[in-house]
Design a protein around this motif. Structure first.
Motif, PDB file in Angstrom:
ATOM      1  N   VAL A 241       0.854  -1.185   0.000  1.00  0.00           N
ATOM      2  CA  VAL A 241       0.000   0.000   0.000  1.00  0.00           C
ATOM      3  C   VAL A 241       0.887   1.230   0.000  1.00  0.00           C
ATOM      4  O   VAL A 241       1.763   1.371   0.845  1.00  0.00           O
ATOM      5  CB  VAL A 241      -0.949   0.039   1.227  1.00  0.00           C
ATOM      6  CG1 VAL A 241      -1.667   1.375   1.300  1.00  0.00           C
ATOM      7  CG2 VAL A 241      -1.947  -1.099   1.158  1.00  0.00           C
ATOM      8  N   ILE A 242       0.676   2.091  -0.956  1.00  0.00           N
ATOM      9  CA  ILE A 242       1.344   3.387  -1.005  1.00  0.00           C
ATOM     10  C   ILE A 242       0.307   4.425  -0.640  1.00  0.00           C
ATOM     11  O   ILE A 242      -0.735   4.508  -1.284  1.00  0.00           O
ATOM     12  CB  ILE A 242       1.913   3.678  -2.404  1.00  0.00           C
ATOM     13  CG1 ILE A 242       2.962   2.636  -2.776  1.00  0.00           C
ATOM     14  CG2 ILE A 242       2.486   5.088  -2.476  1.00  0.00           C
ATOM     15  CD1 ILE A 242       3.378   2.683  -4.236  1.00  0.00           C
ATOM     16  N   ALA A 243       0.576   5.188   0.414  1.00  0.00           N
ATOM     17  CA  ALA A 243      -0.367   6.212   0.860  1.00  0.00           C
ATOM     18  C   ALA A 243       0.174   7.591   0.505  1.00  0.00           C
ATOM     19  O   ALA A 243       1.312   7.923   0.843  1.00  0.00           O
ATOM     20  CB  ALA A 243      -0.592   6.107   2.364  1.00  0.00           C
ATOM     21  N   LEU A 244      -0.640   8.363  -0.193  1.00  0.00           N
ATOM     22  CA  LEU A 244      -0.294   9.733  -0.546  1.00  0.00           C
ATOM     23  C   LEU A 244      -1.178  10.667   0.277  1.00  0.00           C
ATOM     24  O   LEU A 244      -2.393  10.653   0.125  1.00  0.00           O
ATOM     25  CB  LEU A 244      -0.530   9.988  -2.032  1.00  0.00           C
ATOM     26  CG  LEU A 244       0.240   9.103  -3.003  1.00  0.00           C
ATOM     27  CD1 LEU A 244      -0.227   9.353  -4.425  1.00  0.00           C
ATOM     28  CD2 LEU A 244       1.719   9.363  -2.870  1.00  0.00           C
ATOM     29  N   ALA A 245      -0.564  11.433   1.162  1.00  0.00           N
ATOM     30  CA  ALA A 245      -1.306  12.360   2.020  1.00  0.00           C
ATOM     31  C   ALA A 245      -1.244  13.755   1.414  1.00  0.00           C
ATOM     32  O   ALA A 245      -0.164  14.335   1.287  1.00  0.00           O
ATOM     33  CB  ALA A 245      -0.717  12.356   3.424  1.00  0.00           C
ATOM     34  N   LEU A 246      -2.387  14.269   1.027  1.00  0.00           N
ATOM     35  CA  LEU A 246      -2.486  15.567   0.366  1.00  0.00           C
ATOM     36  C   LEU A 246      -3.339  16.495   1.214  1.00  0.00           C
ATOM     37  O   LEU A 246      -4.566  16.402   1.214  1.00  0.00           O
ATOM     38  CB  LEU A 246      -3.097  15.391  -1.027  1.00  0.00           C
ATOM     39  CG  LEU A 246      -2.407  14.343  -1.907  1.00  0.00           C
ATOM     40  CD1 LEU A 246      -3.207  14.087  -3.163  1.00  0.00           C
ATOM     41  CD2 LEU A 246      -0.993  14.774  -2.230  1.00  0.00           C
ATOM     42  N   PRO A 247      -2.690  17.399   1.963  1.00  0.00           N
ATOM     43  CA  PRO A 247      -3.459  18.274   2.839  1.00  0.00           C
ATOM     44  C   PRO A 247      -4.325  19.256   2.073  1.00  0.00           C
ATOM     45  O   PRO A 247      -4.009  19.642   0.938  1.00  0.00           O
ATOM     46  CB  PRO A 247      -2.385  19.010   3.638  1.00  0.00           C
ATOM     47  CG  PRO A 247      -1.151  18.918   2.827  1.00  0.00           C
ATOM     48  CD  PRO A 247      -1.258  17.660   2.014  1.00  0.00           C
ATOM     49  N   ASN A 248      -5.423  19.656   2.703  1.00  0.00           N
ATOM     50  CA  ASN A 248      -6.265  20.706   2.138  1.00  0.00           C
ATOM     51  C   ASN A 248      -5.391  21.919   1.842  1.00  0.00           C
ATOM     52  O   ASN A 248      -4.441  22.200   2.570  1.00  0.00           O
ATOM     53  CB  ASN A 248      -7.370  21.100   3.120  1.00  0.00           C
ATOM     54  CG  ASN A 248      -8.423  20.026   3.268  1.00  0.00           C
ATOM     55  OD1 ASN A 248      -8.560  19.151   2.441  1.00  0.00           O
ATOM     56  ND2 ASN A 248      -9.184  20.105   4.347  1.00  0.00           N
ATOM     57  N   GLY A 249      -5.703  22.620   0.788  1.00  0.00           N
ATOM     58  CA  GLY A 249      -4.950  23.812   0.415  1.00  0.00           C
ATOM     59  C   GLY A 249      -3.855  23.537  -0.590  1.00  0.00           C
ATOM     60  O   GLY A 249      -3.326  24.461  -1.204  1.00  0.00           O
ATOM     61  N   MET A 250      -3.492  22.256  -0.784  1.00  0.00           N
ATOM     62  CA  MET A 250      -2.467  21.914  -1.775  1.00  0.00           C
ATOM     63  C   MET A 250      -3.075  22.095  -3.162  1.00  0.00           C
ATOM     64  O   MET A 250      -4.155  21.582  -3.450  1.00  0.00           O
ATOM     65  CB  MET A 250      -1.994  20.483  -1.571  1.00  0.00           C
ATOM     66  CG  MET A 250      -0.873  20.078  -2.503  1.00  0.00           C
ATOM     67  SD  MET A 250      -0.297  18.408  -2.127  1.00  0.00           S
ATOM     68  CE  MET A 250       1.082  18.831  -1.090  1.00  0.00           C
ATOM     69  N   THR A 251      -2.396  22.850  -4.006  1.00  0.00           N
ATOM     70  CA  THR A 251      -2.913  23.139  -5.347  1.00  0.00           C
ATOM     71  C   THR A 251      -1.948  22.631  -6.398  1.00  0.00           C
ATOM     72  O   THR A 251      -0.844  22.200  -6.095  1.00  0.00           O
ATOM     73  CB  THR A 251      -3.117  24.649  -5.529  1.00  0.00           C
ATOM     74  OG1 THR A 251      -1.856  25.305  -5.363  1.00  0.00           O
ATOM     75  CG2 THR A 251      -4.128  25.200  -4.531  1.00  0.00           C
ATOM     76  N   GLY A 252      -2.377  22.691  -7.640  1.00  0.00           N
ATOM     77  CA  GLY A 252      -1.532  22.287  -8.756  1.00  0.00           C
ATOM     78  C   GLY A 252      -1.363  20.795  -8.888  1.00  0.00           C
ATOM     79  O   GLY A 252      -0.414  20.332  -9.511  1.00  0.00           O
ATOM     80  N   LEU A 253      -2.273  20.036  -8.317  1.00  0.00           N
ATOM     81  CA  LEU A 253      -2.182  18.578  -8.381  1.00  0.00           C
ATOM     82  C   LEU A 253      -2.651  18.066  -9.738  1.00  0.00           C
ATOM     83  O   LEU A 253      -3.551  18.643 -10.345  1.00  0.00           O
ATOM     84  CB  LEU A 253      -3.053  17.956  -7.285  1.00  0.00           C
ATOM     85  CG  LEU A 253      -2.640  18.245  -5.848  1.00  0.00           C
ATOM     86  CD1 LEU A 253      -3.748  17.813  -4.888  1.00  0.00           C
ATOM     87  CD2 LEU A 253      -1.341  17.537  -5.526  1.00  0.00           C
TER      88      LEU A 253
END
Length: 78
Positions: free
Chosen positions: A24-36
């Protein structure tokens, strides 16, 4: 791959719980992160949501870790 999206302060607990799972690869992307990229640009939420993905197909988001664990069971995760 599990995509986590939500408040930055809540993401580490989910990451820690996923860390012991093989394959399992977990990618944690917090709120406010842009340009994804589109595949990672999941909606923000006031709580953590998780998308379990296999290839380019993702399950519906879940906000309960036990529900995520059930999705990740090998017999259920296709």
């Amino acid at each position: 791959v599990v995509i986590l999206r939500g408040p930055a302060a809540e993401l580490p607990a989910w990451q820690h719980r996923l860390a012991g799972r093989r394959a399992v690869i977990a990618l944690a992307l917090p709120n406010g992160m842009t340009g994804l990229p589109a595949a990672l640009a999941k909606p923000e939420s006031p709580h953590v949501n998780a998308w379990a993905c296999h290839g380019v197909t993702c399950h519906a988001p879940v906000a309960d870790f036990v529900e995520l664990e059930n999705i990740l069971k090998p017999a259920d995760f296709r």
